[in-house]
Design a protein around this motif. Sequence first.
Motif, mmCIF file in Angstrom:
data_model
loop_
_atom_site.group_PDB
_atom_site.id
_atom_site.type_symbol
_atom_site.label_atom_id
_atom_site.label_comp_id
_atom_site.label_asym_id
_atom_site.label_seq_id
_atom_site.Cartn_x
_atom_site.Cartn_y
_atom_site.Cartn_z
ATOM 1 N N ILE A 1 -44.718 99.336 33.767
ATOM 2 C CA ILE A 1 -44.468 99.157 32.221
ATOM 3 C C ILE A 1 -42.236 99.281 32.717
ATOM 4 O O ILE A 1 -41.472 98.103 32.155
ATOM 5 C CB ILE A 1 -43.992 100.175 31.300
ATOM 6 N N ALA A 2 -41.909 100.372 33.041
ATOM 7 C CA ALA A 2 -40.323 99.858 33.508
ATOM 8 C C ALA A 2 -40.036 99.011 34.585
ATOM 9 O O ALA A 2 -38.917 98.472 33.921
ATOM 10 C CB ALA A 2 -39.722 101.778 34.122
ATOM 11 N N GLU A 3 -40.721 98.141 34.875
ATOM 12 C CA GLU A 3 -40.214 97.199 36.195
ATOM 13 C C GLU A 3 -40.197 96.131 35.011
ATOM 14 O O GLU A 3 -39.468 95.561 34.763
ATOM 15 C CB GLU A 3 -41.318 97.112 36.896
ATOM 16 N N ILE A 4 -41.450 95.817 34.132
ATOM 17 C CA ILE A 4 -41.258 94.762 33.434
ATOM 18 C C ILE A 4 -40.168 95.024 32.186
ATOM 19 O O ILE A 4 -39.259 94.121 31.953
ATOM 20 C CB ILE A 4 -42.142 95.214 32.707
ATOM 21 N N ALA A 5 -39.953 96.280 31.723
ATOM 22 C CA ALA A 5 -39.033 96.269 30.723
ATOM 23 C C ALA A 5 -37.977 95.624 31.658
ATOM 24 O O ALA A 5 -37.130 95.440 30.897
ATOM 25 C CB ALA A 5 -38.646 97.353 30.315
ATOM 26 N N LEU A 6 -37.527 96.182 32.508
ATOM 27 C CA LEU A 6 -36.037 96.318 33.612
ATOM 28 C C LEU A 6 -35.528 94.726 33.569
ATOM 29 O O LEU A 6 -34.482 93.896 33.074
ATOM 30 C CB LEU A 6 -35.897 96.322 34.982
ATOM 31 N N ILE A 7 -37.110 93.764 34.528
ATOM 32 C CA ILE A 7 -36.834 92.317 34.040
ATOM 33 C C ILE A 7 -36.558 91.831 32.939
ATOM 34 O O ILE A 7 -35.065 90.727 32.861
ATOM 35 C CB ILE A 7 -37.831 91.806 34.815
ATOM 36 N N LYS A 8 -37.111 92.281 32.395
ATOM 37 C CA LYS A 8 -36.973 92.105 30.274
ATOM 38 C C LYS A 8 -34.912 91.717 30.050
ATOM 39 O O LYS A 8 -35.156 90.774 29.851
ATOM 40 C CB LYS A 8 -37.952 92.174 29.454
ATOM 41 N N ASP B 1 -37.936 96.130 22.691
ATOM 42 C CA ASP B 1 -38.473 95.047 22.537
ATOM 43 C C ASP B 1 -38.749 95.477 24.150
ATOM 44 O O ASP B 1 -39.659 94.569 24.547
ATOM 45 C CB ASP B 1 -37.902 94.306 22.244
ATOM 46 N N ALA B 2 -37.666 95.300 25.420
ATOM 47 C CA ALA B 2 -38.366 95.499 26.698
ATOM 48 C C ALA B 2 -39.313 96.296 27.226
ATOM 49 O O ALA B 2 -40.532 95.509 27.618
ATOM 50 C CB ALA B 2 -37.106 95.929 27.545
ATOM 51 N N PHE B 3 -39.290 97.070 26.458
ATOM 52 C CA PHE B 3 -40.686 98.428 26.289
ATOM 53 C C PHE B 3 -41.775 97.704 26.198
ATOM 54 O O PHE B 3 -43.153 97.859 26.542
ATOM 55 C CB PHE B 3 -40.704 100.005 26.674
ATOM 56 N N SER B 4 -41.591 96.860 24.855
ATOM 57 C CA SER B 4 -42.999 96.778 24.604
ATOM 58 C C SER B 4 -43.750 95.858 25.111
ATOM 59 O O SER B 4 -45.244 95.450 25.488
ATOM 60 C CB SER B 4 -42.432 95.892 23.556
ATOM 61 N N THR B 5 -42.512 94.867 25.957
ATOM 62 C CA THR B 5 -43.106 93.544 26.794
ATOM 63 C C THR B 5 -43.804 93.829 27.682
ATOM 64 O O THR B 5 -44.809 93.592 28.027
ATOM 65 C CB THR B 5 -41.707 92.714 26.995
ATOM 66 N N GLY B 6 -43.075 95.615 28.031
ATOM 67 C CA GLY B 6 -43.703 95.798 29.328
ATOM 68 C C GLY B 6 -45.351 96.738 29.470
ATOM 69 O O GLY B 6 -45.703 96.279 30.377
ATOM 70 N N VAL B 7 -45.408 96.908 28.559
ATOM 71 C CA VAL B 7 -46.890 97.448 27.459
ATOM 72 C C VAL B 7 -47.692 96.461 27.021
ATOM 73 O O VAL B 7 -49.174 95.550 28.207
ATOM 74 C CB VAL B 7 -46.691 97.873 26.180
ATOM 75 N N SER B 8 -46.950 95.514 26.642
ATOM 76 C CA SER B 8 -47.881 94.117 26.638
ATOM 77 C C SER B 8 -48.583 93.309 28.137
ATOM 78 O O SER B 8 -49.694 92.323 28.224
ATOM 79 C CB SER B 8 -48.059 93.034 25.931
ATOM 80 N N LEU B 9 -48.043 93.725 28.961
ATOM 81 C CA LEU B 9 -47.840 92.318 30.074
ATOM 82 C C LEU B 9 -48.527 93.084 31.113
ATOM 83 O O LEU B 9 -48.504 92.312 32.367
ATOM 84 C CB LEU B 9 -46.695 91.889 30.689
ATOM 85 N N LEU B 10 -48.076 94.506 31.091
ATOM 86 C CA LEU B 10 -48.915 95.539 32.177
ATOM 87 C C LEU B 10 -49.941 94.621 32.762
ATOM 88 O O LEU B 10 -49.974 94.556 34.581
ATOM 89 C CB LEU B 10 -49.071 97.306 31.493
ATOM 90 N N PRO B 11 -51.109 94.906 32.204
ATOM 91 C CA PRO B 11 -52.181 94.565 32.647
ATOM 92 C C PRO B 11 -52.575 92.891 33.473
ATOM 93 O O PRO B 11 -52.683 92.771 35.100
ATOM 94 C CB PRO B 11 -53.339 93.532 31.535
#
Length: 260
Positions: free
Chosen positions: A97-104, A119-129
Motif C-alpha cells: 500500500i505504501a509503495e502504491i501511495a508513494l508512486i501516486k 487519496d494516495a493511500f486510498s489508491t494504495g488500498v484499491s490497487l493492492l490486489p
Amino acid sequence: MMEGEAAAAPAPVQQKGFVELFSETFRFFGSNFVMIASIIFPVFFVVNIVLPFLQDYIPDLVGILGLATGNEYLDDIINDVLGGLLIGIVALIMGGIAEIALIKAIADQLSGTPVSLADAFSTGVSLLPFYAITGILFLVIDGIGWILVLIPGIIIMVYWGFWGMAVVLRDQHTFGAFSYSYRLVSGNFLRILLYWIALLILFFVLGIIWDPISGAIVQGAEGEMVYNATSALAAALWRTVETIYAIFLIILFLDLEKTR
C-alpha cells in the motif's frame, strides 16, 4: 497560410539526458522530503514496532485452525510459525500500500496536481490486489530468467521494469502492464540498462555511506523497546533515501511517455 503551403511539423520532444534526470530527481527529493517521509515513517513505525509487539498477543492459532498435534512443544512451534507468517503478511500488505501511495504522490507532485496523502493511500488500498498479482508474476518470470540464463533475466528486468507505474498511473494490470512497459522501453533498451547500472552503483555508494550513520543512530540504545524504536527510525530514514530510486524511475517513465 498560403494555399499549398505545408504546415510546419512540430519539433520532436527531446529525451532528458542522464544528468538532467538525476538533477531533477535530487531536486524533487530535497524539496519533497517531508511528503515522502510522511508516507514512509508511519508504515515503518507500525511494521517495526507495533507488529512485533502485537505478535506476543496473537491467539492460539493452532487451536483455532484445528492443527493441534497433542504435543505442547510442537504446537508452540507451529503457533509461532503461523504467528510470524501472519505478521509477515500484514507487513507485506502495508508495504505494498505504501509503495502504491508513494508512486501516486510522486507522480501527482511532478504533474502539478495537489498531493493528498489520504487519496494516495486510498489508491494504495484499491490497487493492492492488482499490484500484488502483477508484482508476483514479474518476480516469478524474471526470477526464472535469472536462474536459467542471466541474459533473459536482464532483458525482462529492463523491458518490464516500469510495470509498477503502469499499474498505478495507467490502470494496466499483469501482462497489460508488462506490455505497456515494453512499448516505452522499445528503442531505448541500452539507455535504460545503463541507467539501471548507474542506480545500482549509486545505491552501493550510498549504502557504504549510510552504514556508519545507521550505527550511530542505534548506538547506545538500551532496552528492547528503545532499540526497536531507533532501529525502526534508521530503517525508515534509509527507506526514505531509497525513494530516490523510485523518483528517478517515475521521472524517466513520464519522459519516455512524452517521447514515445
